[in-house]
Design an enzyme around this catalytic site. Structure first.
Site, PDB file in Angstrom:
ATOM      1  N   GLY A  72      -1.794   7.648  -1.041  1.00 60.13           N
ATOM      2  CA  GLY A  72      -2.143   8.027   0.323  1.00 60.13           C
ATOM      3  C   GLY A  72      -0.929   8.240   1.208  1.00 60.13           C
TER       4      GLY A  72
ATOM      5  N   GLY B 106       0.812  -1.214   0.000  1.00 61.72           N
ATOM      6  CA  GLY B 106       0.000   0.000   0.000  1.00 61.72           C
ATOM      7  C   GLY B 106       0.844   1.261   0.000  1.00 61.72           C
TER       8      GLY B 106
ATOM      9  N   TYR C 124     -15.152  -3.444   6.751  1.00 67.61           N
ATOM     10  CA  TYR C 124     -13.858  -2.804   6.994  1.00 67.61           C
ATOM     11  C   TYR C 124     -13.505  -2.831   8.478  1.00 67.61           C
ATOM     12  CZ  TYR C 124     -10.128   0.649   7.049  1.00 67.61           C
ATOM     13  OH  TYR C 124      -8.927   1.284   7.251  1.00 67.61           O
TER      14      TYR C 124
ATOM     15  N   SER D  10      -6.996   0.363  12.650  1.00 69.58           N
ATOM     16  CA  SER D  10      -7.837   1.555  12.707  1.00 69.58           C
ATOM     17  C   SER D  10      -8.685   1.526  13.971  1.00 69.58           C
ATOM     18  CB  SER D  10      -8.757   1.634  11.485  1.00 69.58           C
ATOM     19  OG  SER D  10      -9.707   2.685  11.634  1.00 69.58           O
TER      20      SER D  10
END
Length: 295
Positions: A18, A14, A166, A141
Site C-alpha cells: 500500500g 505496515g 476499524y 482515519s
C-alpha cells in the site's frame, strides 16, 4: 520537505504494501535508513533487494503486531541494532472481516491497530530521546467520526461489525495521540501526531471485509474527488514524518489541509484517560508513563 534524510532512521510499520510501501521507497530514495516492519517476509525481502541502489537503505523486520510478545521482541531488537530512532511511525492497519482474537485473547483489530502502537511506543520512547527531532506518528482515519468507545464492550463481543471495529480502533488512535502528548514532559522534545491519509480504495486494508463492503469501497473509489492515490497518501504521511513544520507541532490530527479538529470524543479528557488505563491493563504495563520511561 527536507530532501536529504541521510541522518534519519525511521521505523515504519505496515511498510511492505500500500501507501506505506510507497513511503518507505520515497524515504530511502532521499537517504533515510528505513526500518520496515511487516508480516510478509517475502514482501520485505523484495523491498530490501529493491533498495540496493537507493541513496539510503531499507531494513526489514518480520513481526506479527497482533502478539504482544512479538511487539516486545521487536522493540528489543530495534534497541539492540539501532543507536537511535528518529521517527516511530505506526502505519500498520487491519480490518478483520469477522471477530477474531489475538494470541493474547484481544479482539484482533483493536490489538493490531491500537494496542500494538500503544505498547511499541512505550517500549521505544526512550530510544527516541537522543534524536534531534524525535517524532511519533500514527496513521488514523476520518472514519473515526462514526465510532464511539463503548467501554462496556470495547472488544465488540456482543455484536461484531468489521467497519465499526476499524472505526473504533482509529478513534482510539487519535485519543492515544492526544493523551500521550498531554503526558509527555515539557522537556521531552518528542512530538506525537496522527494523520488521515485519505480514502485509498486500492489498499489491502479491505481484503477481509464483507463482499458488500468491498463493493461499496469499489464504487466509492470511482466517484471523482473521493479517492486518494497511494502516492498522495504516502506524501501526506511523509509530511508528518520529516517536514520541519511538524517538528514543533504535537497532539494534532492532520487531514488534507493540515491540523483539524477530530471528533469531540477523541479529545475528551475522561475518555482519553479511561482508554489509557484500559490499554495499560490489556498490555500489562504501568499507567505511569511516559514519565516512568523517560527518567
Amino acid at each position: 520537505m527536507t530532501d536529504d534524510l541521510s541522518d534519519r532512521t525511521i521505523l515504519l510499520t505496515g511498510g511492505t504494501s500500500g501507501f506505506g510501501r510507497v513511503a518507505a521507497v520515497d524515504l530511502a530514495n532521499r537517504g533515510a535508513t528505513v526500518v520496515v516492519v511487516g508480516r510478509d517476509e517475502s514482501k520485505g525481502a523484495t523491498l530490501v533487494e529493491r533498495s540496493t541502489d537507493f541513496a539510503g537503505t531499507i531494513a526489514f523486520h518480520q513481526a506479527d503486531l497482533a502478539s504482544q510478545s512479538t511487539v516486545r521482541s521487536l522493540a528489543a531488537t530495534v534497541k539492540r541494532e539501532y543507536d537511535r530512532i528518529d521517527v516511530l511511525a505506526h502505519n500498520a492497519g487491519l480490518s478483520a472481516g469477522s471477530r477474531r482474537e489475538s494470541p493474547d485473547g484481544i479482539e484482533l483489530t483493536l490489538a493490531v491497530n491500537h494496542l500494538a502502537p500503544y505498547l511499541l511506543t512505550y517500549e521505544l520512547l526512550d530510544h527516541l530521546r537522543d534524536a534531534p527531532d524525535p517524532r511519533v506518528v500514527i496513521t488514523a482515519s476520518d472514519i473515526h467520526r462514526r465510532a464511539t468507545l463503548d467501554f462496556d464492550d470495547l472488544q465488540l463481543t456482543d455484536e461484531y461489525d468489521s467497519l465499526d471495529a476499524y472505526a473504533r480502533s482509529k478513534l482510539a488512535n487519535i485519543a492515544f495521540t492526544v493523551e500521550l502528548d498531554a503526558r509527555l514532559p515539557d522537556d521531552a522534545a518528542v512530538t506525537v501526531n496522527c494523520v488521515h491519509p485519505g480514502f485509498i480504495p486500492s489498499t489491502d486494508l479491505f481484503r477481509e471485509v464483507s463482499l458488500r463492503t468491498r463493493v461499496l469501497v469499489r464504487i466509492a473509489g470511482l466517484i471523482p474527488g473521493v479517492a486518494t492515490s497511494k502516492q498522495a497518501a504516502a506524501e501526506r504521511l511523509q509530511m508528518l514524518l520529516v517536514d520541519p513544520r511538524y517538528g514543533s507541532v504535537s497532539g494534532q490530527y492532520v487531514g488534507s489541509d493540515g491540523p483539524e479538529d477530530p471528533a469531540p470524543e477523541a479529545t475528551n479528557q475522561a475518555v482519553r484517560r479511561r482508554l489509557w488505563r484500559i490499554s495499560a491493563e490489556l498490555v500489562g504495563i504501568t499507567l505511569d508513563w511516559p514519565a516512568s520511561t523517560m527518567d
